[in-house]
Enzyme design. Structure first.
Site, mmCIF file in Angstrom:
data_model
loop_
_atom_site.group_PDB
_atom_site.id
_atom_site.type_symbol
_atom_site.label_atom_id
_atom_site.label_comp_id
_atom_site.label_asym_id
_atom_site.label_seq_id
_atom_site.Cartn_x
_atom_site.Cartn_y
_atom_site.Cartn_z
ATOM 1 N N ILE A 64 48.709 16.804 -27.100
ATOM 2 C CA ILE A 64 48.372 15.888 -26.015
ATOM 3 C C ILE A 64 47.868 16.712 -24.834
ATOM 4 O O ILE A 64 48.585 17.585 -24.321
ATOM 5 C CB ILE A 64 49.591 15.037 -25.624
ATOM 6 N N LYS B 200 50.066 12.443 -18.567
ATOM 7 C CA LYS B 200 50.055 11.295 -17.662
ATOM 8 C C LYS B 200 49.017 10.252 -18.102
ATOM 9 O O LYS B 200 49.333 9.078 -18.290
ATOM 10 C CB LYS B 200 49.746 11.773 -16.258
ATOM 11 N N GLN C 188 47.251 5.450 -21.334
ATOM 12 C CA GLN C 188 46.401 4.904 -22.380
ATOM 13 C C GLN C 188 47.243 4.203 -23.448
ATOM 14 O O GLN C 188 46.877 3.143 -23.951
ATOM 15 C CB GLN C 188 45.583 6.022 -23.002
ATOM 16 N N GLY D 3 43.223 12.333 -30.464
ATOM 17 C CA GLY D 3 42.714 11.056 -29.902
ATOM 18 C C GLY D 3 43.692 9.904 -30.062
ATOM 19 O O GLY D 3 44.354 9.757 -31.089
ATOM 20 N N GLU E 129 42.490 4.234 -29.836
ATOM 21 C CA GLU E 129 42.615 3.099 -30.764
ATOM 22 C C GLU E 129 44.041 2.970 -31.288
ATOM 23 O O GLU E 129 44.597 1.874 -31.373
ATOM 24 C CB GLU E 129 41.670 3.255 -31.964
#
Ligand SMILES: Cc1cc2nc3c(=O)[nH]c(=O)nc-3n(C[C@H](O)[C@H](O)[C@H](O)COP(=O)(O)OP(=O)(O)OC[C@H]3O[C@@H](n4cnc5c(N)ncnc54)[C@H](O)[C@@H]3O)c2cc1C
Ligand code: SF4
Lengths: 328, 708
Positions: free
Chosen positions: B599, B603, B608, B672, B675
C-alpha cells in the site's frame, strides 16, 4: 421554465388580493416543492406570490392549545419547546421527513400543501389525471410500489407524501385560512381529500385561500407517542408506510388512542375505528395485534404495492408497542 | 527534515485546494465569448425524428443556434468512409432514435438559463416504432457478444451430479452513474483544425485520440484538460457523443460552447451498471468440496452498441473447482449503452458467486469461511499459472477477527439483540492487477524542488498524492518539495485511469523516472550510479552549471509478469441488524480486508476503500433504476427517488490492508484497490441478512418489502 410575474406582499390581505389578478397564480413559501415542480414543467405559473414576508411565523400558546403560523419552518416547529412538550408526535413526524436542509426551508403551510411524489405526476411526458385531468393514470397499471392501499379511485392511486400531516391529523389539528371571502377554519380531517373523480384536487382549499395557521388543541397525548417510518433508505426518503401513534395510558389501560398512517392514501389516513377499538383496552401485545388488523379494513393493493398489506399492520403494531413501552 | 516513505499516510496534496474551492473543475473555466449548450431529449423510445420546429426557440432571447440532425455539420469520423470510425451513438448524424432521452437537438445560447428555456421550446415530430425495453421479456434474444468466448473446463454437467447442489438465479438492477460532479465539456476551436477541451475525463490521452478521430485531426492539435474530476467511477472512461456534439456546436457557432448535463440526463447519457440476471449451478460433496460450477449471465445492452463486462469470469479462478463452465450473453434493448461502473462486471459476478457459496455453506452445514478455505485456489486454474501473490487466507482471518465472526450463529434467525435479528456475512472478490505502459517527466529545479508530469487523471483516489509519496521515497527528499501534475494531454503519455491500474502503471513510471534522475545526479556528482548516499540536488545542479535537469522516462510491464496470474483480492465482512416486523436493516459494521500488494499511501488508500464500500452498500441496499417499459423511461431519474446511500445508511467502516508487496507486478509491488474495494460488499451484506433472518434475497437492492 416559462416566464412569470413575481410579487412579494407584506400583509395577508394583499396576498389574497394578489391572487385574484392572475389566472394561474401560486403562493410561494419555502419553494422546496413548488420550484421543483416548475423546473419539471409540472406547474407552469404565470404569477408567483411570495408569502415569505407575511407575518405568519409565530408559534404560540392559545387558550385552547398551540397555534403554529403557516410560515414557521419545519425545523422551527420540530425543535420548539412548546411542541416538544405538548405534541412530541409532531416533532418526531417532522424530523422523519426530508433532510435537515429541506426542513430548514420547508414551511408548515407548504408541507400541508405539498403535491404527491407519484413519478407519473412528475414526468410531463406521461399520463396523469392529477396533472392533466382526463389523460389517464400512469400508475394504475404502472410501477405503483409507492402508491395507495386505502381510499383510492380508478382515476388516481397516489398518496399524500407528508410525514407532518400524519401527526397533525392524529392530533386533531385545525387549519385556518384567509381568502377574499374572509376567514374560515377547516378540520384537519376535512382538509385533504380522496381522489374520487377529481384527483386534480388535493384538498378542500378554495382558489386564492391562504393558510395562515395550524392550531392544535391541548390533549393528554404527549407521553406515549411514536412515529415510525419505514423507508427505502435510512434518511431522506419518502415513507413506504408510516404510523403515528399517541396513547393515553393510565394504570395499564388505554384511555384513548390516536392513530394515523402515512404513505397509504391520498390523504393522511386517520384510523378512527382502530382508536375506538383500543379505548378502554389493556396494554397488551395481543390487543395491539388485533388493532393492527382492524386498521387494515378496506385495504386494497395494486401490482407492486402488495407488500404494504403486510408492512402497514406490522408498522402499526411496532409503533404501538414502542409507544406503550412494551417489548415486542 | 522529515522524509516520507512509501507506506506512510500522506495528506492529499490538493486537499486544501479542494476544500477551499481553489480546485478548478472542468465546468468552471471562463473562456472569452463562452456560450452554453443544452440538449433536447427524445420523448419516444424507438423510431425517427421526422421534423424539428426550432422557430420559437430561435426567436427566444440569446439563442445562437438550434443544432439538429437536419442542420448539423457532418462529424467526419461518423462517416462510413472515415479511416477510424467512431463507435457508438452518433448524435445529430441521422434521424434515428434508439432510446428515450437520446438527444435530438442542442440549443446554444448566451446563458445557461436562456438555453434551458429555449430547449423547452423545441418541438420535434416523430415517427414512432414499437420498442423493446423489457429485459425479462427479451432475455431469450440474448446474443453472445463479439469476441466473447464461453468457457468450459472439465465436465459441464459435473455440478448437476454432485451430492449437494445449489441452483439459483440472482438479479441485479441497473445502477446509474451519478458522480457528484455532472458531466461537463467546454470546447473551443483555436484554429480551423485545432481544438481545446476542458472536459470531465478519466483519460486525457484517450479523449485526445477520440476527438482527433471524430474530427480527423492531428492528435497534437487536440488539447484536453481535465485537472480535477469530481468523481467518475467509470462514467468518463470514454468520450461520450454529447462531448463530440459540444465540439461540433463550437464549430458551428464559432464560439466556445459549454455543455453540462442535467442530473436527469446523467441517467441516460453516461452509462450505468447494466441490469444482469445470473444463474449459478454449484455442486459439492457433502463435506463441502466443490465439484463443479456453472455460471451464466445475461446483461442488458443498447440496441446501437454492444457493452460487455466480466461478470462470469470470477467463477473460473476464485476457487479450486475442477469442472467449470461459464456463459455470457447480452440483450440489446432500446436503452442507452451501459458503461463500466466501479468494480464493474466483477462486482456483479461476485454477488452471484458469493451468494451461491453462502447458500451452499448452509446446505452442507459448514462455516462460510471454512468452506472457502476448503476450496482455496492455490494456483489460477483458468490461466494455469501461479499467482504472483495471494493473501486471501490472511484476509479471511483478519476480517473474521475484526467483525467478531465468533459471535455468528450457525443457524439463521437465532441471534437476537432486543427486537433486532443479528447476522454476519462474508463476500469475496478478485480484480485483475494490471500494468501498462506509462511515461513521466521529472524536472529538478535549482532550488532543489521537483516537478513531475504525466497525462494521467485523478478521479478521486488521490493520484498526485501517491505519486508525490513515491517520489519522496525514492528521491529521499521531503514530499512538500515535490509537485505532481496530471490531467493535461500535452504531458507524457499515461493510460486512462480505470481498472485500478494507475498506481501500478503511472506509479512505476514515477518510480523509474526518480531512479533515472538519481542515477544521473549520482553520475554528475561523481558517485556510482546506484549510490544511496544523500546528495544535495541543488548543489549538483549549480556545480554542473545546469539551470535544471529534466528526464522523461518510459516504463513498461515486465516480461516476467506473463508467467504469473496477477490479481488483487478482497474479503468483506458485514454485521447487520434486521427488524423482523418492518424489514428495516441497520448495517452495523463493515470490515474490508484487501490484499492489494504494497500500500503506497495508507491514508488515501483507506479513503478509497471506504468509498468503494459505500458504493457496495448502495448496490446491496438502495440503488435501482426503475424503468417503465410502456413508456421506455426511467421513473426515478432524480436524486429524490433514485436512492444513493446517505450518511445515515453508512456504519462504521474499517479498511484493513495485508500490505505485502507483490514480487512480480512492478518495482513497488503494489496492485491497486479502486475496484476491489466494491467487489464482494453486496454479497457480504446479503449473506449477513440471510444469517440474521433466514431470508435469502437474490434480487438487489434489499429493500424492507423483501424482508417482511
Ligand atoms: C427531495 C425531497 C425529499 C422530501 N422528503 C420528504 C419526506 O420524507 N417527508 C415529508 O413530509 N416531506 C418531504 N419533502 C417535502 C417537503 O416537506 C415539502 O417540499 C415542503 O414541506 C414544502 O414546503 P415549502 O414551504 O417549501 O412549500 P412550497 O414549495 O413553497 O409550496 C408548496 C405548495 O404549497 C403552497 N403553499 C405554500 N404555503 C402556502 C400557504 N400558506 N397557503 C396556501 N398555500 C401554500 C404553494 O403554493 C405550493 O403549491 C421532501 C422534499 C424533497 C424535495
Ligand atoms: S396515481 Fe394519481 S398522480 Fe399518479 S399518475 Fe395516477 S393520477 Fe397521476
Amino acid at each position: 421554465m416559462n416566464q412569470f410575474q413575481y410579487v412579494r406582499p407584506a400583509e395577508v390581505p394583499a396576498a389574497a388580493k394578489a391572487f385574484t389578478k392572475g389566472p394561474n397564480t401560486h403562493f410561494l413559501a419555502g419553494g422546496t416543492n413548488l420550484i421543483d415542480l416548475m423546473k419539471m414543467g409540472v406547474v407552469v405559473p404565470e404569477r408567483l406570490v411570495d408569502i415569505n414576508h407575511l407575518p405568519l411565523k409565530k408559534i404560540e400558546k392559545t387558550p385552547g392549545g398551540i397555534s403554529i403560523g403557516a410560515l414557521a419552518t419545519n425545523t422551527e416547529v420540530s425543535i420548539h419547546p412548546l411542541i416538544k412538550e405538548s405534541f412530541p408526535l409532531l416533532s418526531l413526524a417532522i424530523n422523519a421527513g426530508a433532510s435537515p436542509q429541506l426542513r430548514n426551508m420547508a414551511t408548515v403551510g407548504g408541507n400541508l400543501m405539498q403535491r404527491t411524489r407519484c413519478p407519473y405526476f412528475f414526468d410531463t411526458t406521461m399520463p396523469c389525471n392529477k396533472r392533466v385531468p382526463g389523460s389517464g393514470c400512469g400508475a394504475l397499471e404502472g410501477i405503483n410500489r409507492m402508491h395507495a392501499i386505502f381510499g383510492a379511485s380508478d382515476k388516481c392511486i397516489a398518496v399524500n407524501p407528508s410525514d407532518m400531516n400524519v401527526a397533525l391529523t392524529a392530533l386533531d389539528a385545525t387549519v385556518h385560512v384567509t381568502g377574499l371571502k374572509g376567514k374560515r377554519a377547516i378540520k384537519f380531517a376535512d382538509f385533504h381529500r380522496l381522489p374520487g373523480e377529481h384527483p386534480e384536487l388535493d384538498n378542500t382549499l378554495q382558489k386564492g385561500e391562504l393558510i395562515t395557521s395550524v392550531d392544535i388543541p391541548v390533549s393528554p397525548y404527549n407521553k406515549n407517542v411514536h412515529y415510525l417510518k419505514v423507508r427505502d433508505r435510512t434518511s431522506y426518503a419518502f415513507a413506504l408506510v408510516s404510523a403515528g401513534v399517541a396513547l393515553n395510558i393510565e394504570n395499564n389501560t388505554i384511555q384513548g388512542a390516536r392513530l394515523a398512517m402515512g404513505g397509504v392514501a391520498h390523504k393522511p389516513w386517520r384510523l378512527t375505528e382502530t382508536e375506538a377499538f383500543l379505548k378502554g383496552k389493556p396494554v397488551s401485545l395481543d390487543v395491539f395485534k388485533q388493532a393492527s388488523q382492524i386498521a387494515m379494513q378496506g385495504a386494497r393493493a395494486y401490482e407492486y404495492n402488495k407488500f404494504k398489506l403486510k408492512l402497514a399492520p406490522n408498522t402499526i403494531l411496532q409503533a404501538l408497542t414502542t409507544a406503550a413501552g412494551l417489548k415486542a | 527534515m522529515k522524509k516520507e516513505t512509501i507506506g506512510d499516510s500522506l495528506r492529499r496534496v490538493d486537499g486544501r485546494l479542494k476544500v477551499t474551492g481553489g480546485a478548478k473543475y472542468s465546468g468552471e473555466y471562463e473562456v472569452p465569448g463562452l456560450t452554453y449548450g443544452v440538449l433536447v431529449p427524445a420523448t419516444i423510445t424507438s423510431g425517427t425524428v421526422t421534423a424539428i420546429d426550432s422557430k420559437a426557440a430561435l426567436r427566444a432571447p440569446g439563442v445562437l443556434a438550434v443544432i439538429t440532425p437536419f442542420n448539423a455539420i457532418k462529424v467526419p469520423g461518423y462517416q462510413p468512409e472515415a479511416p477510424t470510425r467512431i463507435k457508438g451513438l452518433k448524435l445529430f448524424n441521422d434521424t434515428q432514435v434508439y432510446f428515450n432521452g437520446q438527444p435530438i437537438a442542442l440549443v446554444v445560447a448566451d446563458t445557461f438559463e436562456r438555453a434551458t428555456h429555449a430547449a423547452g421550446l423545441v418541438k420535434a415530430t416523430y415517427q414512432s416504432q414499437p420498442h423493446e425495453t423489457n429485459f425479462h421479456k427479451n432475455i431469450e434474444k440474448g446474443v453472445s457478444p463479439q469476441n466473447n468466448k464461453d468457457y468450459v473446463r472439465g465436465d459441464v454437467n459435473a455440478y448437476k451430479n454432485a451430492p449437494v447442489k445449489i441452483e439459483q438465479e440472482y438479479m441485479l438492477p441497473s445502477e446509474m452513474h451519478n458522480p457528484m460532479e455532472l458531466h461537463v465539456t467546454t470546447a473551443f476551436w483555436t484554429g480551423d483544425d485545432k481544438v481545446t477541451l476542458y472536459t470531465k475525463s478519466q483519460g486525457v490521452i484517450s479523449s485526445q485520440r477520440a476527438v482527433a478521430n471524430a474530427f480527423q485531426l492531428d492528435a497534437k492539435n487536440v488539447q484536453i484538460n481535465s485537472r480535477f474530476v469530481g468523481g467518475a467511477f467509470g462514467s468518463s472512461l470514454r468520450t461520450w457523443p454529447h462531448e463530440i456534439a459540444a465540439i461540433q456546436a463550437a464549430k458551428m457557432v464559432k464560439r466556445p460552447v459549454k455543455l453540462t448535463l442535467t442530473r436527469e440526463q446523467m441517467f441516460t447519457l453516461v452509462g450505468y451498471r447494466p441490469l444482469t440476471i445470473q444463474k449459478i449451478g454449484l455442486g459439492a460433496t457433502a463435506d463441502g468440496k466443490l465439484v463443479g460450477i456453472s455460471h451464466e449471465s445475461h446483461s442488458q445492452t443498447a440496441a446501437y452498441e454492444e457493452f460487455t463486462e466480466r461478470s462470469v469470469n470470477v467463477s473460473r479462478f476464485l476457487y479450486d473447482i475442477p469442472n467449470v463452465n461459464t456463459l455470457y450473453k447480452v440483450v440489446p434493448l432500446n436503452v442507452g449503452v451501459p458503461a463500466p461502473m466501479r468494480g464493474p462486471g466483477e462486482a456483479t459476478g461476485s454477488f452471484a458467486l458469493e451468494s451461491a457459496l453462502d447458500e451452499l455453506s448452509y446446505a452442507v452445514n459448514m462455516d462460510p469461511i471454512e468452506l472457502r478455505l476448503k476450496n482455496y485456489a492455490e494456483t489460477d486454474l483458468e490461466k494455469n499459472l501461479p499467482w504472483s501473490s495471494k493473501y486471501l487466507k490472511e484476509c479471511y482471518q483478519k476480517g473474521a477477527e475484526r467483525i467478531g465472526w465468533s459471535n455468528r450463529a450457525a443457524k439463521p434467525g437465532t441471534n437476537r439483540d432486543g427486537e433486532w435479528l443479528v447476522g454476519y456475512g462474508i463476500g469475496c472478490g478478485a480484480f485483475g492487477a494490471y500494468r501498462s505502459r506509462a511515461l513521466a517527466k521529472i524536472k529538478l529545479m535549482p532550488d532543489g524542488s521537483v516537478n513531475i508530469k504525466s497525462a494521467t487523471s485523478d478521479i478521486g483516489p488521490g493520484t498526485a498524492t501517491s505519486m508525490v509519496l513515491i517520489a519522496a521515497d525514492i528521491l529521499n527528499i521531503p514530499a512538500k518539495r515535490i509537485t505532481f501534475e496530471l490531467g493535461d494531454s500535452s504531458f507524457p503519455v499515461a493510460p486512462t485511469q480505470g481498472g485500478s491500474a494507475t498506481i501500478s502503471s503511472v506509479g512505476s513510471a514515477v518510480h523509474d523516472a526518480c531512479i533515472a534522475l538519481k542515477q544521473k545526479l549520482n553520475a554528475l556528482a561523481g558517485k556510482v550510479e546506484d549510490s544511496n548516499d544523500d546528495i544535495d540536488y541543488a548543489k549538483v545542479l549549480s556545480q554542473n552549471n545546469l539551470p535544471f535537469l529534466e528526464i522523461t522516462q518510459e516504463s513498461n510491464p515486465n516480461e516476467e509478469a506473463k508467467k504469473y496470474s496477477m490479481y488483487s483480492f478482497s474479503a468483506h465482512f458485514a454485521q447487520v441488524y434486521v427488524h423482523p416486523l418492518t424489514g428495516a436493516v441497520k448495517i452495523k459494521k463493515v470490515v474490508a480486508v484487501v490484499d492489494a500488494g504494497k500500500i503506497v499511501n495508507h491514508k488515501t488508500a483507506s479513503s478509497q476503500m471506504i468509498g468503494g464500500t459505500v458504493g457496495g452498500i448502495g448496490m446491496a441496499m438502495t440503488e435501482e433504476a426503475v424503468f417503465d417499459d410502456r413508456f421506455g423511461r426511467y421513473i426515478n431519474g432524480n436524486f429524490a427517488d433514485y436512492h444513493v446511500p446517505v450518511n445515515a445508511d453508512i456504519p462504521q467502516l474499517e479498511a484493513i490492508f495485508i500490505d505485502r508487496p507483490d514480487p512480480i507486478i512492478n518495482p513497488i509491488g503494489t496492485k491497486g484497490i479502486g475496484e476491489i474495494s466494491l467487489i464482494g460488499v453486496a454479497p457480504a451484506i446479503a449473506n449477513a441478512i440471510y444469517n440474521a433472518t433466514g431470508k435469502r434475497v437474490r434480487e438487489l437492492p434489499i429493500t424492507p418489502d423483501k424482508l417482511i
